[in-house]
Design a protein around this motif. Sequence first.
Motif, mmCIF file in Angstrom:
data_model
loop_
_atom_site.group_PDB
_atom_site.id
_atom_site.type_symbol
_atom_site.label_atom_id
_atom_site.label_comp_id
_atom_site.label_asym_id
_atom_site.label_seq_id
_atom_site.Cartn_x
_atom_site.Cartn_y
_atom_site.Cartn_z
ATOM 1 N N ALA A 1 -4.206 -8.733 11.038
ATOM 2 C CA ALA A 1 -3.217 -7.859 9.923
ATOM 3 C C ALA A 1 -3.750 -7.406 8.688
ATOM 4 C CB ALA A 1 -1.908 -8.513 9.916
ATOM 5 N N ASP A 2 -4.508 -8.614 7.973
ATOM 6 C CA ASP A 2 -5.140 -8.391 6.789
ATOM 7 C C ASP A 2 -6.275 -7.014 6.931
ATOM 8 O OD1 ASP A 2 -3.531 -9.999 5.328
ATOM 9 O OD2 ASP A 2 -4.937 -11.850 5.598
ATOM 10 N N ARG A 3 -7.120 -7.421 7.755
ATOM 11 C CA ARG A 3 -8.214 -6.414 8.281
ATOM 12 C C ARG A 3 -7.473 -4.887 8.348
ATOM 13 N NH1 ARG A 3 -12.763 -7.640 12.527
ATOM 14 N NH2 ARG A 3 -11.300 -6.867 13.891
ATOM 15 N N ALA A 4 -6.462 -4.964 9.055
ATOM 16 C CA ALA A 4 -5.848 -3.440 9.173
ATOM 17 C C ALA A 4 -5.574 -2.953 8.071
ATOM 18 C CB ALA A 4 -4.663 -3.589 10.184
ATOM 19 N N ALA A 5 -4.823 -3.903 7.095
ATOM 20 C CA ALA A 5 -4.303 -3.342 5.899
ATOM 21 C C ALA A 5 -5.432 -2.899 5.215
ATOM 22 C CB ALA A 5 -3.778 -4.446 5.313
ATOM 23 N N ALA A 6 -6.552 -3.517 5.121
ATOM 24 C CA ALA A 6 -7.834 -3.194 4.377
ATOM 25 C C ALA A 6 -8.333 -1.905 4.699
ATOM 26 C CB ALA A 6 -8.736 -4.328 4.315
ATOM 27 N N LYS A 7 -8.399 -1.803 6.091
ATOM 28 C CA LYS A 7 -8.945 -0.600 6.629
ATOM 29 C C LYS A 7 -7.926 0.830 5.959
ATOM 30 C CE LYS A 7 -11.412 -2.065 10.646
ATOM 31 N NZ LYS A 7 -11.437 -2.241 12.127
ATOM 32 N N VAL B 1 0.796 -1.167 -0.018
ATOM 33 C CA VAL B 1 0.119 -0.018 0.018
ATOM 34 C C VAL B 1 0.884 1.229 0.012
ATOM 35 C CG1 VAL B 1 -1.961 -0.832 1.074
ATOM 36 C CG2 VAL B 1 -0.064 -0.126 2.592
ATOM 37 N N SER B 2 0.327 2.323 -0.311
ATOM 38 C CA SER B 2 1.033 3.624 -0.352
ATOM 39 C C SER B 2 0.197 4.817 0.035
ATOM 40 C CB SER B 2 1.511 3.755 -2.052
ATOM 41 O OG SER B 2 0.212 3.876 -2.774
ATOM 42 N N GLY B 3 0.840 5.764 0.429
ATOM 43 C CA GLY B 3 0.137 6.579 0.639
ATOM 44 C C GLY B 3 0.626 7.496 2.116
ATOM 45 N N SER B 4 -0.169 8.325 2.916
ATOM 46 C CA SER B 4 0.140 8.801 4.178
ATOM 47 C C SER B 4 0.727 7.764 5.076
ATOM 48 C CB SER B 4 -0.816 9.853 4.734
ATOM 49 O OG SER B 4 -0.376 10.242 5.871
ATOM 50 N N HIS B 5 1.643 7.957 5.887
ATOM 51 C CA HIS B 5 1.998 7.012 7.052
ATOM 52 C C HIS B 5 1.832 7.568 8.214
ATOM 53 C CE1 HIS B 5 5.117 5.081 3.833
ATOM 54 N NE2 HIS B 5 3.871 4.950 3.562
ATOM 55 N N ASP B 6 1.115 8.730 8.331
ATOM 56 C CA ASP B 6 0.838 9.252 9.663
ATOM 57 C C ASP B 6 -0.548 9.269 10.142
ATOM 58 O OD1 ASP B 6 -0.322 10.963 8.009
ATOM 59 O OD2 ASP B 6 0.599 12.787 8.684
ATOM 60 N N THR B 7 -1.269 8.306 9.683
ATOM 61 C CA THR B 7 -2.603 8.165 9.865
ATOM 62 C C THR B 7 -2.801 7.201 10.913
ATOM 63 O OG1 THR B 7 -3.056 6.273 8.270
ATOM 64 C CG2 THR B 7 -3.380 8.547 7.639
ATOM 65 N N LYS B 8 -4.106 7.234 11.570
ATOM 66 C CA LYS B 8 -4.278 6.046 12.826
ATOM 67 C C LYS B 8 -4.459 4.877 12.222
ATOM 68 C CE LYS B 8 -7.844 4.497 16.014
ATOM 69 N NZ LYS B 8 -9.156 5.045 16.533
ATOM 70 N N GLU B 9 -4.914 4.397 10.898
ATOM 71 C CA GLU B 9 -5.240 3.395 10.250
ATOM 72 C C GLU B 9 -3.964 2.658 10.169
ATOM 73 O OE1 GLU B 9 -8.783 5.513 9.691
ATOM 74 O OE2 GLU B 9 -6.542 6.015 9.371
ATOM 75 N N TYR B 10 -2.919 3.468 9.384
ATOM 76 C CA TYR B 10 -1.610 2.995 9.352
ATOM 77 C C TYR B 10 -0.878 2.594 10.308
ATOM 78 C CZ TYR B 10 3.157 2.787 7.582
ATOM 79 O OH TYR B 10 4.558 2.290 7.256
ATOM 80 N N GLN B 11 -0.936 3.344 11.508
ATOM 81 C CA GLN B 11 -0.286 2.984 12.797
ATOM 82 C C GLN B 11 -0.897 1.654 13.223
ATOM 83 O OE1 GLN B 11 2.278 4.314 14.160
ATOM 84 N NE2 GLN B 11 2.294 5.822 12.484
ATOM 85 N N ASP B 12 -2.418 1.349 13.084
ATOM 86 C CA ASP B 12 -2.754 0.148 13.341
ATOM 87 C C ASP B 12 -2.258 -0.896 12.492
ATOM 88 O OD1 ASP B 12 -4.999 -1.321 15.174
ATOM 89 O OD2 ASP B 12 -5.807 -1.524 13.209
ATOM 90 N N TYR B 13 -2.037 -0.777 11.402
ATOM 91 C CA TYR B 13 -1.617 -1.575 10.256
ATOM 92 C C TYR B 13 -0.226 -2.229 10.938
ATOM 93 C CZ TYR B 13 1.118 -3.075 6.490
ATOM 94 O OH TYR B 13 1.930 -3.772 5.655
ATOM 95 N N LEU B 14 0.628 -1.117 11.226
ATOM 96 C CA LEU B 14 2.144 -1.387 11.598
ATOM 97 C C LEU B 14 1.765 -2.155 12.770
ATOM 98 C CD1 LEU B 14 3.944 1.765 10.985
ATOM 99 C CD2 LEU B 14 3.898 -0.216 9.581
#
Length: 477
Positions: free
Chosen positions: A462-468, A341-354
């Motif tokens: 992890a898959d669900r977090a990536a989808a979000k 995935v690409s895009g902003s890395h400072d969102t809540k969704e991205y932190q949850d994905y990490l």
Amino acid sequence: MRKYLNKKKIAGLLTFSLLFSSIPAWAAEDVTAASTETAAPSFYDLNFDADSYTRETLNLHGQPVAFRAFEGCHYTAYPVADYKEQLNIYIPEAYFQKKSTGRFTAKTAPIFMPLAADGAAEGTFDAPADASNESGQPNLALLALAHGYVVAVPAAQSLTPPASERLGKAPQPILSYKAAIRYLRRNQRSLPAGDTNRIVVSGEGLSGSLALQLAASADQAIYKPYLYAMGVAGKSDSIFAAQAYEPVTGLAKDYARFGWTLPDGRPDPNSAARYAPLLDTEAALSPAVTPEQEETAAIEGKAVIEEAAENHPAATSPGTGKRPSAANDKVSLSGTNRQPVSGSHDTKEYQDYLAKQAEYERINAETQELISRYSPKGHTARYLRLCTSKANSPEFQDLKTAFEKNDTAVTSLAEKKEPLQDAEELFEWIDAADTERDALEKQLWQLWRKQSAKLARAKHLADRAAAKWQKAQAKTN
């Protein structure tokens, strides 16, 4: 998985071509020599015939021992000596009546394999002996049947055949016994009784040394060309346990005694150099891993978890008596199906994905460590029992240490015993090993079920977090 299956098909085709094109030098030597038997058919299909048997009853200490005899099973597709490459299988009658014998059922009974190679003679059939004769002496085969074991008795080619019968020589006996073990594993589902994960070999003297070799050298690559040329089953030749009474050691060094000879009887140093490694127990305990073996191990390590679950109680109906498999059954540890995935890395969704991704990677590593911890080295028997007056000698102590480094539990008895005199203690040792391993496998299976569920949940999160995160990115774009 598809790639794995394709490689197996290719390997099968290569094996099939080897069967028709490859014959080792010792098998082809003196093909015009006279034989005491009629010529063997050119091919046997290695399938066990469950309908071809006789019912027999022998006496043991005044008690009848009823069993069925399945005799003359050919364990090689292309035998060099037909009558020496057969296997007799004896099964307690109780198992056909859906009864248990002692603590065993038809599914859980160990398979006891007495080896009968002796001196310069071939490995002969050691059929159950009636104890009501003049001597009143049974043999290990009858005692094992009475105890509830399935008994498999293989014949084997000679170590030093007579000049009139140049059908086989060292290292042929070890290859013959390995072929017989592979035959049993191939026919696991068609055998009326017996657990091929519990094969126990026993031998005395020369046969004891071959039992040691079987315990040390399961599935080693050095044997493959010779086994393929014989037309053996494409299964494992590993065993569960081995008992060795006064075994002869240093087979690889004593080539003159074990038949590496020219037709006129003179030692052949070229043959000795070529075939000595196949009888070298010490070398077998420290095998060099080839790139091919590493690749094969990596492929097998990715087999799907459903294959492992097939033999477990959870996959069978209650009361079947099916033994659970070990926790080292091969499983799939493939990664998640997440796409980059690409895009902003400072969102809540991205932190949850990490966070979810890191947790998945942690549990994945934990799972692999669990498998590695409880997986045996793979080429040695689980249990070994040595009965010899030389058990405390440096030579046997070194052997014991080498086996133990390969995850084999070794019991050393520093005394000389005859197999019949030791039968009761031998069977107690087999039963104890079987009970211990059975309990361990059940514990490991429960542990693995919990771990695999834990891994599957981490993957799902992890898959669900990536989808979000991907969905959130799509909205912002």
